[in-house]
Scaffold this motif. Structure first.
Motif, PDB file in Angstrom:
ATOM      1  N   ILE A  54       0.813  -1.223   0.000  1.00  0.00           N
ATOM      2  CA  ILE A  54       0.000   0.000   0.000  1.00  0.00           C
ATOM      3  C   ILE A  54       0.839   1.262   0.000  1.00  0.00           C
ATOM      4  O   ILE A  54       0.403   2.320  -0.478  1.00  0.00           O
ATOM      5  N   SER A  55       2.067   1.189   0.499  1.00  0.00           N
ATOM      6  CA  SER A  55       2.951   2.360   0.463  1.00  0.00           C
ATOM      7  C   SER A  55       3.245   2.767  -0.980  1.00  0.00           C
ATOM      8  O   SER A  55       3.318   3.962  -1.299  1.00  0.00           O
ATOM      9  N   ALA A  56       3.405   1.773  -1.853  1.00  0.00           N
ATOM     10  CA  ALA A  56       3.624   2.068  -3.271  1.00  0.00           C
ATOM     11  C   ALA A  56       2.396   2.744  -3.878  1.00  0.00           C
ATOM     12  O   ALA A  56       2.517   3.685  -4.674  1.00  0.00           O
ATOM     13  N   TRP A  57       1.216   2.265  -3.524  1.00  0.00           N
ATOM     14  CA  TRP A  57      -0.045   2.870  -3.988  1.00  0.00           C
ATOM     15  C   TRP A  57      -0.096   4.356  -3.624  1.00  0.00           C
ATOM     16  O   TRP A  57      -0.342   5.209  -4.477  1.00  0.00           O
ATOM     17  N   ASP A  58       0.160   4.655  -2.362  1.00  0.00           N
ATOM     18  CA  ASP A  58       0.123   6.047  -1.897  1.00  0.00           C
ATOM     19  C   ASP A  58       1.133   6.906  -2.652  1.00  0.00           C
ATOM     20  O   ASP A  58       0.837   8.014  -3.101  1.00  0.00           O
ATOM     21  N   THR A  59       2.346   6.389  -2.768  1.00  0.00           N
ATOM     22  CA  THR A  59       3.439   7.152  -3.390  1.00  0.00           C
ATOM     23  C   THR A  59       3.196   7.381  -4.875  1.00  0.00           C
ATOM     24  O   THR A  59       3.401   8.489  -5.380  1.00  0.00           O
ATOM     25  N   LEU A  60       2.748   6.347  -5.570  1.00  0.00           N
ATOM     26  CA  LEU A  60       2.574   6.465  -7.016  1.00  0.00           C
ATOM     27  C   LEU A  60       1.374   7.328  -7.397  1.00  0.00           C
ATOM     28  O   LEU A  60       1.413   8.045  -8.402  1.00  0.00           O
ATOM     29  N   LEU A  61       0.298   7.277  -6.614  1.00  0.00           N
ATOM     30  CA  LEU A  61      -0.832   8.180  -6.881  1.00  0.00           C
ATOM     31  C   LEU A  61      -0.378   9.635  -6.786  1.00  0.00           C
ATOM     32  O   LEU A  61      -0.724  10.464  -7.637  1.00  0.00           O
ATOM     33  N   LYS A  62       0.389   9.926  -5.761  1.00  0.00           N
ATOM     34  CA  LYS A  62       0.905  11.287  -5.591  1.00  0.00           C
ATOM     35  C   LYS A  62       1.834  11.664  -6.735  1.00  0.00           C
ATOM     36  O   LYS A  62       1.746  12.777  -7.281  1.00  0.00           O
ATOM     37  N   ALA A  63       2.701  10.743  -7.123  1.00  0.00           N
ATOM     38  CA  ALA A  63       3.635  11.017  -8.215  1.00  0.00           C
ATOM     39  C   ALA A  63       2.914  11.272  -9.529  1.00  0.00           C
ATOM     40  O   ALA A  63       3.277  12.187 -10.275  1.00  0.00           O
ATOM     41  N   ARG A  64       1.886  10.451  -9.833  1.00  0.00           N
ATOM     42  CA  ARG A  64       1.149  10.645 -11.080  1.00  0.00           C
ATOM     43  C   ARG A  64       0.497  12.023 -11.131  1.00  0.00           C
ATOM     44  O   ARG A  64       0.422  12.642 -12.191  1.00  0.00           O
ATOM     45  N   SER A  65      -0.006  12.511 -10.001  1.00  0.00           N
ATOM     46  CA  SER A  65      -0.640  13.836 -10.003  1.00  0.00           C
ATOM     47  C   SER A  65       0.396  14.932 -10.257  1.00  0.00           C
ATOM     48  O   SER A  65       0.139  15.879 -10.996  1.00  0.00           O
ATOM     49  N   ILE A  66       1.581  14.789  -9.667  1.00  0.00           N
ATOM     50  CA  ILE A  66       2.635  15.804  -9.824  1.00  0.00           C
ATOM     51  C   ILE A  66       3.146  15.827 -11.256  1.00  0.00           C
ATOM     52  O   ILE A  66       3.257  16.890 -11.877  1.00  0.00           O
ATOM     53  N   GLU A  67       3.494  14.664 -11.791  1.00  0.00           N
ATOM     54  CA  GLU A  67       4.135  14.636 -13.110  1.00  0.00           C
ATOM     55  C   GLU A  67       3.166  14.971 -14.244  1.00  0.00           C
ATOM     56  O   GLU A  67       3.589  15.477 -15.291  1.00  0.00           O
ATOM     57  N   ASN A  68       1.864  14.708 -14.026  1.00  0.00           N
ATOM     58  CA  ASN A  68       0.879  14.997 -15.071  1.00  0.00           C
ATOM     59  C   ASN A  68       0.101  16.284 -14.824  1.00  0.00           C
ATOM     60  O   ASN A  68      -0.760  16.649 -15.626  1.00  0.00           O
ATOM     61  N   MET A  69       0.373  16.949 -13.705  1.00  0.00           N
ATOM     62  CA  MET A  69      -0.272  18.207 -13.347  1.00  0.00           C
ATOM     63  C   MET A  69      -1.786  18.110 -13.478  1.00  0.00           C
ATOM     64  O   MET A  69      -2.444  18.899 -14.158  1.00  0.00           O
ATOM     65  N   CYS A  70      -2.334  17.084 -12.808  1.00  0.00           N
ATOM     66  CA  CYS A  70      -3.766  16.827 -12.880  1.00  0.00           C
ATOM     67  C   CYS A  70      -4.254  16.341 -11.520  1.00  0.00           C
ATOM     68  O   CYS A  70      -3.464  16.011 -10.636  1.00  0.00           O
ATOM     69  N   TYR A  71      -5.566  16.299 -11.372  1.00  0.00           N
ATOM     70  CA  TYR A  71      -6.132  15.593 -10.221  1.00  0.00           C
ATOM     71  C   TYR A  71      -5.926  14.097 -10.454  1.00  0.00           C
ATOM     72  O   TYR A  71      -6.116  13.595 -11.575  1.00  0.00           O
ATOM     73  N   THR A  72      -5.547  13.381  -9.420  1.00  0.00           N
ATOM     74  CA  THR A  72      -5.432  11.927  -9.506  1.00  0.00           C
ATOM     75  C   THR A  72      -6.264  11.299  -8.404  1.00  0.00           C
ATOM     76  O   THR A  72      -6.175  11.689  -7.243  1.00  0.00           O
ATOM     77  N   ILE A  73      -7.088  10.336  -8.809  1.00  0.00           N
ATOM     78  CA  ILE A  73      -7.995   9.655  -7.881  1.00  0.00           C
ATOM     79  C   ILE A  73      -7.696   8.162  -7.898  1.00  0.00           C
ATOM     80  O   ILE A  73      -7.506   7.569  -8.965  1.00  0.00           O
ATOM     81  N   GLY A  74      -7.646   7.558  -6.717  1.00  0.00           N
ATOM     82  CA  GLY A  74      -7.473   6.116  -6.617  1.00  0.00           C
ATOM     83  C   GLY A  74      -8.521   5.526  -5.695  1.00  0.00           C
ATOM     84  O   GLY A  74      -8.626   5.934  -4.536  1.00  0.00           O
ATOM     85  N   VAL A  75      -9.330   4.599  -6.207  1.00  0.00           N
ATOM     86  CA  VAL A  75     -10.369   3.949  -5.405  1.00  0.00           C
ATOM     87  C   VAL A  75      -9.995   2.474  -5.217  1.00  0.00           C
ATOM     88  O   VAL A  75      -9.927   1.717  -6.191  1.00  0.00           O
ATOM     89  N   ASN A  76      -9.745   2.103  -3.975  1.00  0.00           N
ATOM     90  CA  ASN A  76      -9.319   0.753  -3.635  1.00  0.00           C
ATOM     91  C   ASN A  76     -10.393   0.067  -2.777  1.00  0.00           C
ATOM     92  O   ASN A  76     -11.307   0.725  -2.278  1.00  0.00           O
ATOM     93  N   ARG A  77     -10.262  -1.220  -2.588  1.00  0.00           N
ATOM     94  CA  ARG A  77     -11.195  -1.978  -1.750  1.00  0.00           C
ATOM     95  C   ARG A  77     -10.614  -2.223  -0.360  1.00  0.00           C
ATOM     96  O   ARG A  77      -9.452  -1.890  -0.091  1.00  0.00           O
ATOM     97  N   VAL A  78     -11.407  -2.811   0.503  1.00  0.00           N
ATOM     98  CA  VAL A  78     -10.951  -3.266   1.817  1.00  0.00           C
ATOM     99  C   VAL A  78     -11.381  -4.726   1.994  1.00  0.00           C
ATOM    100  O   VAL A  78     -12.094  -5.290   1.166  1.00  0.00           O
ATOM    101  N   GLY A  79     -10.941  -5.334   3.121  1.00  0.00           N
ATOM    102  CA  GLY A  79     -11.354  -6.693   3.450  1.00  0.00           C
ATOM    103  C   GLY A  79     -10.318  -7.739   3.071  1.00  0.00           C
ATOM    104  O   GLY A  79      -9.204  -7.410   2.636  1.00  0.00           O
ATOM    105  N   ILE A  80     -10.686  -8.995   3.245  1.00  0.00           N
ATOM    106  CA  ILE A  80      -9.830 -10.135   2.920  1.00  0.00           C
ATOM    107  C   ILE A  80     -10.562 -11.008   1.911  1.00  0.00           C
ATOM    108  O   ILE A  80     -11.711 -11.391   2.128  1.00  0.00           O
ATOM    109  N   ASP A  81      -9.899 -11.343   0.801  1.00  0.00           N
ATOM    110  CA  ASP A  81     -10.573 -12.143  -0.218  1.00  0.00           C
ATOM    111  C   ASP A  81     -10.331 -13.633  -0.008  1.00  0.00           C
ATOM    112  O   ASP A  81      -9.651 -14.056   0.937  1.00  0.00           O
TER     113      ASP A  81
END
Length: 258
Positions: free
Chosen positions: A172-199
């Motif tokens: 999940i640390s990669a998820w947090d970091t990469l969402l932030k990076a994508r917003s910075i490098e593309n100068m856009c809003y970036t949204i990430g919708v993930n799930r919870v629970g155990i499959d």
């Protein structure tokens, strides 16, 4: 339209049970008291991240797509998320966007998650699309696509980069970091919708659904490890002001993806 109000729904998923997941999301959507322009659901929101499409795949004229169209019509809002779709003897992890009018646009996940064998049962997408909705340009991508910045590169002058995912807790640390990076490098809003629970595969998901602005600042987030809905309002002026002040996109390298 200067503002785009989006509901991000973070939920546990009933394993390989489309009907029960539709019931679950219907209840959650009906509990949204604010008027929103768009509702975003996770990746494979009717099944969980399953490698058994032969058993559970749906069709573009199937129950879940019809359900999405019904929600869009009743709520007068767009709705999106990814589904397992069977088409022309192939299976796709398909991001489906339904407009309030019932119009459908879709994107097939390009980067299939080899670690889980997704590439052995699903067909990769070949085309990146831009969805135009209420004066906004939205680029839809799916989960593992997040790790590949070239594919997300903002050459279309889009406003919003949107990821839906089943992204597990250990990374999940990669998820947090990469969402932030994508917003910075593309100068856009970036949204990430993930799930919870155990499959069923005993993989744990802790959410971290969030939205970031053009500077990589987090402007909305859900509660961790719990089903939650967060509503974020995006502002067009923020994009134009930042891109005018910091004209970084004009300095990008020119190349083609083959």
């Amino acid at each position: 339209m200067q503002h785009l109000k989006i509901a991000l729904i973070q939920a546990d998923l009933v394993w390989q049970n489309a009907k029960q997941n539709r019931i679950k999301f219907s209840k959650k959507i009906n509990n949204i008291t604010e008027t929103v322009d768009l509702i975003v659901l996770p990746e494979m929101f009717t099944t969980g991240f399953s490698m058994q499409p032969q058993k559970i795949a749906e069709y573009m004229v199937g129950d879940t797509v019809k359900w999405m169209q019904q929600i869009a019509s009743e709520k007068k809002t767009a709705i999106c998320g990814s589904l397992i779709i069977s088409e022309n003897k192939n299976f796709y992890n398909r991001f489906i966007f339904v407009h309030p009018s019932g119009k459908i646009e879709y994107y097939n996940k390009r980067h299939l998650f080899t670690l889980a064998g997704e590439h052995t049962v699903y067909t990769p997408g070949k085309e990146k699309i831009i969805i135009e909705y209420k004066g906004w340009k939205i680029c839809p991508l799916v989960c593992y696509d997040l790790r590949f910045p070239v594919w997300a590169r903002n050459v279309e002058n889009y406003d919003v980069l949107m990821y839906v995912a089943n992204w597990p807790k250990p990374r999940i640390s990669a998820w947090d970091t990469l969402l932030k990076a994508r917003s910075i490098e593309n100068m856009c809003y970036t949204i990430g919708v993930n799930r919870v629970g155990i499959d069923t595969n005993n993989l744990e998901y802790n959410g971290h659904t969030a939205a970031y602005n053009c500077l990589g600042e987090q402007v909305a987030k859900t509660q961790e490890n719990t089903e939650d809905i967060v509503i974020v309002s995006l502002e067009k002026n923020h994009i134009s002001e930042i891109r005018t002040k910091l004209n970084f996109l004009s300095d990008k390298d020119i190349f083609e993806i083959t």
